[in-house]
Design a protein around this motif. Structure first.
Motif, PDB file in Angstrom:
ATOM      1  N   ARG A  59     -36.093 -63.797  21.537  1.00 31.81           N
ATOM      2  CA  ARG A  59     -35.564 -64.263  22.821  1.00 31.81           C
ATOM      3  C   ARG A  59     -35.683 -65.785  22.930  1.00 31.81           C
ATOM      4  N   THR A  60     -36.807 -66.325  22.524  1.00 31.20           N
ATOM      5  CA  THR A  60     -37.015 -67.774  22.580  1.00 31.20           C
ATOM      6  C   THR A  60     -35.993 -68.502  21.723  1.00 31.20           C
ATOM      7  N   LYS A  61     -35.764 -67.990  20.522  1.00 34.59           N
ATOM      8  CA  LYS A  61     -34.783 -68.598  19.625  1.00 34.59           C
ATOM      9  C   LYS A  61     -33.377 -68.516  20.223  1.00 34.59           C
ATOM     10  N   ALA A  62     -33.010 -67.365  20.781  1.00 38.01           N
ATOM     11  CA  ALA A  62     -31.691 -67.183  21.386  1.00 38.01           C
ATOM     12  C   ALA A  62     -31.525 -68.086  22.605  1.00 38.01           C
ATOM     13  N   GLU A  63     -32.578 -68.227  23.404  1.00 40.94           N
ATOM     14  CA  GLU A  63     -32.509 -69.110  24.583  1.00 40.94           C
ATOM     15  C   GLU A  63     -32.337 -70.565  24.173  1.00 40.94           C
ATOM     16  N   ALA A  64     -33.015 -70.975  23.103  1.00 35.76           N
ATOM     17  CA  ALA A  64     -32.871 -72.358  22.619  1.00 35.76           C
ATOM     18  C   ALA A  64     -31.442 -72.619  22.148  1.00 35.76           C
ATOM     19  N   TYR A  65     -30.866 -71.664  21.431  1.00 35.63           N
ATOM     20  CA  TYR A  65     -29.487 -71.808  20.957  1.00 35.63           C
ATOM     21  C   TYR A  65     -28.515 -71.861  22.142  1.00 35.63           C
TER      22      TYR A  65
END
Length: 132
Positions: A115-121
Motif C-alpha cells: 500500500r505504501t509503495k502504491a500510494e507513493a506511485y
C-alpha cells in the motif's frame, strides 16, 4: 542577460539535453532550486516533478522527471534522472489512465508495504498531473 553554463539531462534511455543554458529549476529533495552559472557545488537527490530549462536566448523547455540526482558545480549541472520525458510528449489520457490504475492498486493492496509503495506511485503521478 545571465551567464550561460553547461546543463545535461540524462535518463537511462537517452541524453535529453546537453547545451548551454541560463538557468535550470530542479525539484530537489529539499524543495525546488534554481541553478545558475557559478552555483556553489551541491549534490542533491531529485524528487518527482518538473525540470524547467531556460536556454540562452530565453526559450524554456520543461521535462518531467521521476527521481535521480543532480551534480551541480560552478561550471555546470548534470541531472541523472531515473526517468525523464519532455512535457510536450506526455499523453494526458494515458496519464489519467495510469492515475486510475494507481488508485485501484492502493485500494487493492493487502499489505502495508504494498500500500505504501502504491500510494507513493499515485502521489508521483498526481504531482505530474498538477505540473502539466
Amino acid at each position: 542577460m545571465a551567464e550561460a553554463f553547461k546543463f545535461e539531462l540524462v535518463s537511462p534511455e537517452r541524453l535529453l539535453v546537453s547545451e548551454q543554458v541560463e538557468s535550470v529549476v530542479i525539484p530537489g529533495a529539499e524543495g525546488e532550486m534554481t541553478v545558475m552559472a557559478n552555483h556553489a557545488p551541491v549534490m542533491t537527490t531529485i524528487k518527482p516533478g518538473v525540470v524547467t530549462v531556460k536556454a540562452v536566448g530565453g526559450k524554456e523547455e520543461r521535462y518531467v522527471v521521476f527521481g535521480g540526482f543532480a551534480d551541480i558545480v560552478p561550471a555546470g549541472c548534470t541531472l541523472l534522472a531515473e526517468s525523464a520525458t519532455p512535457v510536450k510528449d506526455i499523453d494526458r489520457a494515458e496519464l489519467l489512465r495510469r492515475i486510475q490504475d494507481a488508485r485501484e492498486d492502493v485500494a487493492d493492496a493487502k499489505e502495508d508495504q504494498a500500500r505504501t509503495k502504491a500510494e507513493a506511485y499515485l502521489n508521483h503521478l498526481s504531482t505530474l498531473e498538477a505540473a502539466i
